[in-house]
Design an enzyme around this catalytic site. Structure first.
Site, PDB file in Angstrom:
ATOM      1  N   SER A  11      77.077  15.134 -25.825  1.00  0.00           N
ATOM      2  CA  SER A  11      78.415  14.948 -25.253  1.00  0.00           C
ATOM      3  C   SER A  11      78.286  14.637 -23.771  1.00  0.00           C
ATOM      4  O   SER A  11      77.754  15.452 -23.000  1.00  0.00           O
ATOM      5  CB  SER A  11      79.251  16.212 -25.440  1.00  0.00           C
ATOM      6  OG  SER A  11      80.353  16.182 -24.551  1.00  0.00           O
ATOM      7  N   HIS A  36      78.768  11.310 -28.020  1.00  0.00           N
ATOM      8  CA  HIS A  36      80.073  11.944 -28.194  1.00  0.00           C
ATOM      9  C   HIS A  36      80.867  11.813 -26.890  1.00  0.00           C
ATOM     10  O   HIS A  36      80.410  12.255 -25.826  1.00  0.00           O
ATOM     11  CB  HIS A  36      79.827  13.414 -28.550  1.00  0.00           C
ATOM     12  CG  HIS A  36      81.038  14.213 -28.866  1.00  0.00           C
ATOM     13  ND1 HIS A  36      81.578  14.307 -30.143  1.00  0.00           N
ATOM     14  CD2 HIS A  36      81.819  14.991 -28.087  1.00  0.00           C
ATOM     15  CE1 HIS A  36      82.619  15.114 -30.127  1.00  0.00           C
ATOM     16  NE2 HIS A  36      82.807  15.544 -28.885  1.00  0.00           N
ATOM     17  N   ASP A  38      84.341  12.724 -24.991  1.00  0.00           N
ATOM     18  CA  ASP A  38      85.484  13.641 -25.018  1.00  0.00           C
ATOM     19  C   ASP A  38      86.626  13.106 -24.176  1.00  0.00           C
ATOM     20  O   ASP A  38      86.520  13.034 -22.946  1.00  0.00           O
ATOM     21  CB  ASP A  38      85.057  15.012 -24.483  1.00  0.00           C
ATOM     22  CG  ASP A  38      84.157  15.753 -25.447  1.00  0.00           C
ATOM     23  OD1 ASP A  38      84.596  15.973 -26.594  1.00  0.00           O
ATOM     24  OD2 ASP A  38      83.029  16.101 -25.064  1.00  0.00           O
ATOM     25  N   MET A  40      90.397  13.658 -22.865  1.00  0.00           N
ATOM     26  CA  MET A  40      91.381  14.741 -22.661  1.00  0.00           C
ATOM     27  C   MET A  40      92.509  14.247 -21.761  1.00  0.00           C
ATOM     28  O   MET A  40      92.251  13.518 -20.795  1.00  0.00           O
ATOM     29  CB  MET A  40      90.712  15.943 -21.982  1.00  0.00           C
ATOM     30  CG  MET A  40      89.482  16.443 -22.704  1.00  0.00           C
ATOM     31  SD  MET A  40      88.737  17.826 -21.784  1.00  0.00           S
ATOM     32  CE  MET A  40      87.271  18.116 -22.765  1.00  0.00           C
ATOM     33  N   HIS A  69      86.179  11.654 -29.348  1.00  0.00           N
ATOM     34  CA  HIS A  69      86.901  12.880 -29.709  1.00  0.00           C
ATOM     35  C   HIS A  69      88.208  12.894 -28.930  1.00  0.00           C
ATOM     36  O   HIS A  69      88.211  13.118 -27.717  1.00  0.00           O
ATOM     37  CB  HIS A  69      85.996  14.073 -29.367  1.00  0.00           C
ATOM     38  CG  HIS A  69      86.600  15.408 -29.644  1.00  0.00           C
ATOM     39  ND1 HIS A  69      85.986  16.593 -29.286  1.00  0.00           N
ATOM     40  CD2 HIS A  69      87.761  15.770 -30.253  1.00  0.00           C
ATOM     41  CE1 HIS A  69      86.746  17.612 -29.660  1.00  0.00           C
ATOM     42  NE2 HIS A  69      87.826  17.132 -30.235  1.00  0.00           N
ATOM     43  N   MET A  71      91.268  14.394 -27.674  1.00  0.00           N
ATOM     44  CA  MET A  71      92.020  15.621 -27.391  1.00  0.00           C
ATOM     45  C   MET A  71      93.243  15.220 -26.583  1.00  0.00           C
ATOM     46  O   MET A  71      93.381  15.562 -25.394  1.00  0.00           O
ATOM     47  CB  MET A  71      91.119  16.617 -26.625  1.00  0.00           C
ATOM     48  CG  MET A  71      90.049  17.223 -27.502  1.00  0.00           C
ATOM     49  SD  MET A  71      88.719  18.005 -26.552  1.00  0.00           S
ATOM     50  CE  MET A  71      87.684  16.593 -26.244  1.00  0.00           C
ATOM     51  N   MET A 140      85.531  22.849 -34.383  1.00  0.00           N
ATOM     52  CA  MET A 140      85.368  23.281 -32.990  1.00  0.00           C
ATOM     53  C   MET A 140      84.848  24.713 -32.974  1.00  0.00           C
ATOM     54  O   MET A 140      85.421  25.606 -33.611  1.00  0.00           O
ATOM     55  CB  MET A 140      86.701  23.221 -32.231  1.00  0.00           C
ATOM     56  CG  MET A 140      87.248  21.830 -31.964  1.00  0.00           C
ATOM     57  SD  MET A 140      86.101  20.721 -31.115  1.00  0.00           S
ATOM     58  CE  MET A 140      85.808  21.625 -29.574  1.00  0.00           C
ATOM     59  N   GLY A 145      88.575  21.641 -24.509  1.00  0.00           N
ATOM     60  CA  GLY A 145      89.083  21.438 -23.159  1.00  0.00           C
ATOM     61  C   GLY A 145      88.010  21.482 -22.085  1.00  0.00           C
ATOM     62  O   GLY A 145      88.174  20.866 -21.034  1.00  0.00           O
ATOM     63  N   GLY A 147      83.553  21.941 -21.140  1.00  0.00           N
ATOM     64  CA  GLY A 147      82.168  22.109 -21.529  1.00  0.00           C
ATOM     65  C   GLY A 147      81.651  23.470 -21.092  1.00  0.00           C
ATOM     66  O   GLY A 147      82.345  24.222 -20.390  1.00  0.00           O
ATOM     67  N   ASP A 178      81.018  21.558 -32.555  1.00  0.00           N
ATOM     68  CA  ASP A 178      81.186  21.145 -31.153  1.00  0.00           C
ATOM     69  C   ASP A 178      81.606  22.336 -30.309  1.00  0.00           C
ATOM     70  O   ASP A 178      82.681  22.907 -30.525  1.00  0.00           O
ATOM     71  CB  ASP A 178      82.260  20.044 -31.117  1.00  0.00           C
ATOM     72  CG  ASP A 178      82.487  19.475 -29.728  1.00  0.00           C
ATOM     73  OD1 ASP A 178      81.755  19.844 -28.785  1.00  0.00           O
ATOM     74  OD2 ASP A 178      83.408  18.644 -29.590  1.00  0.00           O
TER      75      ASP A 178
END
Ligand code: DX5
Ligand code: ZN
Length: 226
Positions: A11, A36, A38, A40, A69, A71, A140, A145, A147, A178
């Site tokens: 990630s 990966h 992320d 957000m 991913h 979010m 999850m 939200g 790392g 994850d």
């Protein structure tokens, strides 16, 4: 349980963004299976991270599949954009999506792999009617939200349950985990049935460097349980 070779999905949330191409290149050299990403929005989760321009730039420097991913509160509004810039798979949260089946069908219509994501407080049972339509499930193992959070051990029985459901309903569907994955927790999740591991801080935050960290993780994850 032994599901064969475990795949690693570094990630980039924990990467050094000033050297992102170099770090992803190191992960690719070290045998990463996918990258990966992320995304957000500061609304679905209490943090803001990155968007489509990062995917677009990464697409130019790596041949690895880019899994995104999402979010974000309204994933439907961004599906085309991520696919256009190079996302190879889109991971959609079950939470907050009143029309999950439609979102998933739209990703499939765009010709991409699709996964459904469930948060720590969401039971495996919500997957029952959607499992047949997806290529992967992402469980999850932290609240999404951020790392570098601690692995939530109470997610382990759920990972086992999801593995059972996959074997019954959609054999071949990936089971990814994850959050808080390191050399210790990785083997717990693999033992419970995970076959793809997302890891951010354990790979990009490791003092020993990306390649050594990935080797450590791979060795731990592929250790057969007795
Ligand atoms: C958390 C993200 C994770 C995160 C994991 O919301 O979905 O992908 O990067 O980071 P680590 O591996 O550090 O827990
Ligand atoms: Zn993630």
């Amino acid at each position: 349980m032994d599901k064969g070779v475990v795949q690693l999905a570094p990630s980039i949330l924990s990467a050094d963004f000033a050297h992102l191409g170099k770090q992803v290149g190191e992960a690719e050299q070290a045998g990463a299976d996918r990258i990966h990403v992320d995304v957000m929005d500061g609304h679905f989760v209490p943090n803001i991270s990155m968007g489509a321009p990062i995917v677009q730039s990464l697409k130019r420097v790596t041949r690895l599949p880019l899994e995104t991913h999402l979010m974000i509160s309204d994933p439907d509004s961004f599906l085309e954009e991520f696919v256009e810039v190079g996302s190879d798979s889109l991971l959609i949260h079950w939470e907050g999506n009143n029309n999950l089946h439609r979102t998933i069908q739209r990703v499939k219509a765009l010709g991409k792999r699709v996964g459904v994501v469930i948060n720590p407080a969401t039971p495996a049972s919500v997957l029952e009617e959607i499992l047949q339509d997806v290529d992967q499930v992402l469980v999850m193992t932290v609240n999404p939200g951020f790392g570098n959070q601690n692995f939530i051990h109470t997610t382990l029985p759920k990972i086992r349950r999801v593995r059972e459901m996959i074997e019954q309903i959609k054999p071949g569907c990936d089971l990814e985990v994850d959050g808080g994955i390191d050399a210790t927790t990785s083997s717990l999740t693999v033992d419970a049935g995970a076959n793809v591991l997302v890891a951010g801080s354990a790979i990009f935050g490791a003092n020993e460097g990306v390649a050594a960290a990935m080797e450590r993780l791979r060795t731990a994850a592929n250790q057969k349980k007795t």
